[in-house]
Scaffold this active site. Structure first.
Site, PDB file in Angstrom:
ATOM      1  CB  THR A 248      -1.110  11.791   7.806  1.00 35.12           C
ATOM      2  OG1 THR A 248      -0.728  11.943   9.175  1.00 35.12           O
ATOM      3  CG2 THR A 248      -0.155  12.515   6.888  1.00 35.12           C
ATOM      4  CB  CYS A 249      -5.535   8.824   8.993  1.00 34.05           C
ATOM      5  SG  CYS A 249      -5.126   7.772   7.584  1.00 34.05           S
ATOM      6  CB  SER A 250      -0.012   8.284  10.058  1.00 37.33           C
ATOM      7  OG  SER A 250       1.173   7.733  10.586  1.00 37.33           O
TER       8      SER A 250
END
Length: 97
Positions: free
Chosen positions: A37-39
């Site tokens: 994820t990009c979180s």
């Protein structure tokens, strides 16, 4: 903005869990699945992976060998990685394999 809408953000872990399970069902024997994820949100990262591992006894985490020398820090689950934007010069990333 819709991107930061609290209702939308709260719904993402459910969607991500569904996507992870769907991908796992499609694996061929001996295949590997990478969840990324990009979180920074634990709810979208470690919590999704933990729930998945609890539901799928055949699934297990393995080292992401190709990122062994990457500028990442360990996630709160063994063998997972987190990329901090300042250290890695990327967006926030989480990786599990």
């Amino acid at each position: 903005r819709r991107f930061l809408d609290p209702e939308r953000l709260a719904s993402l872990p459910l969607l991500q869990g569904r996507l992870l399970r769907a991908g796992f069902r499609l694996l061929r024997p001996g295949g590997a699945l990478v969840y990324c994820t990009c979180s920074f949100a634990r709810a979208q990262n470690e919590d999704v992976v933990s729930a998945f591992l609890g539901d799928e006894p055949a699934a297990r985490l393995v080292e992401v060998e190709c990122l062994a020398d990457a500028p990442a820090t360990p996630g709160s689950l063994p063998l997972t990685l987190r990329f901090d934007p300042r250290r890695s010069r990327t967006s926030a990333l989480f990786v599990a394999k």
